[in-house]
Design an enzyme around this catalytic site. Structure first.
Site, PDB file in Angstrom:
ATOM      1  N   PHE A 136    -122.416 -77.670-100.211  1.00 21.74           N
ATOM      2  CA  PHE A 136    -121.199 -77.557 -99.418  1.00 21.74           C
ATOM      3  C   PHE A 136    -120.291 -76.503-100.060  1.00 21.74           C
ATOM      4  CE2 PHE A 136    -117.143 -78.860 -97.574  1.00 21.74           C
ATOM      5  CZ  PHE A 136    -117.524 -79.056 -96.260  1.00 21.74           C
ATOM      6  N   ASP A 221    -122.849 -84.932-106.656  1.00 16.36           N
ATOM      7  CA  ASP A 221    -121.882 -85.017-105.565  1.00 16.36           C
ATOM      8  C   ASP A 221    -122.444 -86.021-104.552  1.00 16.36           C
ATOM      9  OD1 ASP A 221    -120.445 -84.749-103.193  1.00 16.36           O
ATOM     10  OD2 ASP A 221    -120.161 -82.594-103.431  1.00 16.36           O
ATOM     11  N   TYR A 246    -114.027 -90.602 -96.824  1.00 20.25           N
ATOM     12  CA  TYR A 246    -113.651 -90.463 -95.419  1.00 20.25           C
ATOM     13  C   TYR A 246    -114.839 -90.246 -94.493  1.00 20.25           C
ATOM     14  CZ  TYR A 246    -113.540 -85.559 -97.025  1.00 20.25           C
ATOM     15  OH  TYR A 246    -113.835 -84.348 -97.604  1.00 20.25           O
ATOM     16  N   LYS A 247    -116.055 -90.188 -95.052  1.00 20.78           N
ATOM     17  CA  LYS A 247    -117.237 -90.018 -94.211  1.00 20.78           C
ATOM     18  C   LYS A 247    -117.812 -91.404 -93.906  1.00 20.78           C
ATOM     19  CE  LYS A 247    -118.108 -85.557 -96.478  1.00 20.78           C
ATOM     20  NZ  LYS A 247    -117.447 -84.707 -95.473  1.00 20.78           N
ATOM     21  N   ARG A 401    -125.782 -81.951 -86.193  1.00 23.40           N
ATOM     22  CA  ARG A 401    -126.026 -83.067 -87.108  1.00 23.40           C
ATOM     23  C   ARG A 401    -125.685 -84.364 -86.381  1.00 23.40           C
ATOM     24  NH1 ARG A 401    -122.899 -82.635 -92.461  1.00 23.40           N
ATOM     25  NH2 ARG A 401    -121.161 -82.761 -90.994  1.00 23.40           N
TER      26      ARG A 401
END
Length: 430
Positions: A136, A221, A246-247, A401
């Protein structure tokens, strides 16, 4: 006729939902509306849905603030002074750690930097940082800036491992092989346990062992892994890790992140750390001493008192994961993803699209990435949402996705997504 549009296929999806051993908790979340009903939400790998119980939970903290003001630090129903300790146990269970190895604090990239202060200790002979080529962007920016901060050229110091020719995902065995051959130059391994782009799940234990055998520190990560796959950070021996909430953890946009430091490092006074008021021993914090009194836990990496309203959302999320348990959620995730994969294979057949996520269930999390050849997927995702009530995430130029999050996604959602994608691909899009 596409499998997703065959007569009776919707009924089959509903039957799968009715017979699944882990009932959905969909009713406990706010689902975006669509056409008088609810959307099918597959973007939880970008931003999870809001738990319905959160409004009342936040209200409790607001009531304590209104009624107690400063005394809420010690007299609230969940005293703010020690609030972060409420999250220690459930956060540890989520990532397979000991309670004292974890702390919820800051944001993900801030935690990455704080932990690299301790664990990226470059020398002229050993200063490279190993990441995946599809890391990312914030991870790339973070490691490049760390290399530059220590006086090294980021273009030389940051090694980006690429997948094999013709593949979209990096294989764990290729990381291990690289470390066996070139690990003597590597100071830090920092990889995404689940890759944000491909959904690839790396072998945390094998890569950690290979990194240590080469003499490197190994960090992870977990932004797309925490709340998605079962993790065993302590047993795997990872030096450190960081994740956001938050995912898959559904704690709200920009919510607080987590950090892990293995217990073997907790009492190591030689590790450099940046310090703040919350780094010191809470038993003596209000003595206002000029120097830190160290604690042998991940709390030593804290800087400041946490934002309680954000932490309340994380605590509620962790309680939900504790109630259901990651083994049950992972098992359902595998069932949902396998079903969605079968549908998408039928949809992609004869169309300019294909799944690029690894086929082996053990090599992926709750995500399937679909590459649509030759088209910008931005308008496609807009049509899926606007016309069909299907939320998917676009990674331009050409990847969709789809993440069936097992807390609230259903087999019927999977059917809706496949049917909608087939319809839009057949119709074309602007």
């Amino acid at each position: 006729m596409s499998l997703a549009r065959q007569p009776g296929h919707e009924r089959h999806a509903l039957e799968l939902d009715a017979g699944d051993p882990l009932p959905t908790r969909r009713a406990e979340f706010h689902i975006p509306p669509h056409g008088g009903g609810e959307a099918a939400y597959f973007a939880g790998n970008s931003l999870g849905l809001q738990p319905r119980a959160l409004r009342a939970r936040l209200g409790e903290e607001l009531d304590d603030w209104a009624g107690l003001a400063v005394e809420g630090h010690l007299e609230g129903r969940r005293p703010w002074f020690s609030y972060h300790e409420l999250l220690r146990g459930p956060a540890a269970r989520l990532v397979g750690a000991l309670p004292r190895e974890v702390v919820v604090m800051n944001s993900l990239t801030v935690n990455l930097h704080l932990l690299m202060v301790s664990f990226y200790r470059p020398t002229p002979e050993r200063h490279t940082i190993l990441i995946e080529d599809a890391a990312f962007p914030s991870d790339s920016y973070a490691v490049r800036s760390q290399a530059a901060f220590h006086g090294y050229d980021p273009d030389e110091a940051v090694i980006r491992l690429m997948p094999r020719e013709g593949e979209a995902a990096l294989r764990s065995e290729d990381v291990v092989a690289y470390l066996a051959e070139h690990g003597h130059k590597v100071a830090l391994v920092l990889l995404g346990a689940v890759n944000y782009y491909s959904g690839e799940l790396l072998d945390v234990a094998a890569i950690t062992a290979a990194g240590h055998a080469a003499g490197a520190a190994v960090g992870w990560d977990l932004a797309h892994a925490a709340g998605n796959v079962e993790l065993r950070l302590h047993d795997a021996g990872a030096d450190w890790a960081a994740w956001c909430s938050y995912k898959y953890l559904n704690a709200g946009p920009g919510s607080l992140a987590g950090a892990f430091v293995h217990e073997r490092h907790l009492a190591d006074r030689s590790l450099p750390k940046l310090a703040g008021w919350w780094s010191t021993d809470p038993a003596t914090r209000f003595q206002m001493a000029p120097a830190v009194s160290p604690v042998d836990s991940a709390d030593a990496w804290q800087l400041s008192n946490p934002p309680i309203l954000s932490m309340a959302a994380v605590l509620l999320s962790l309680e939900m994961f504790d109630q259901t348990g990651m083994p049950a959620l992972r098992a359902k995730s595998l069932r949902l993803t396998a079903y969605l994969e079968a549908l998408l294979d039928e949809v992609c057949a004869g169309r300019p699209a294909r799944i690029v996520t690894p086929r082996e269930p053990g090599r992926r999390g709750a995500q399937l990435s679909v590459r649509v050849h030759g088209r910008d997927v931005g308008p496609l995702t807009e049509r899926l949402r606007r016309e069909h009530g299907v939320f998917v995430d676009a990674r331009r130029p050409d990847v969709l996705r789809l993440a069936p999050a097992p807390l609230y996604s259903t087999f019927h959602d999977c059917w809706r997504a496949a049917a909608a994608l087939a319809a839009v691909l057949d119709d074309g899009w602007r």
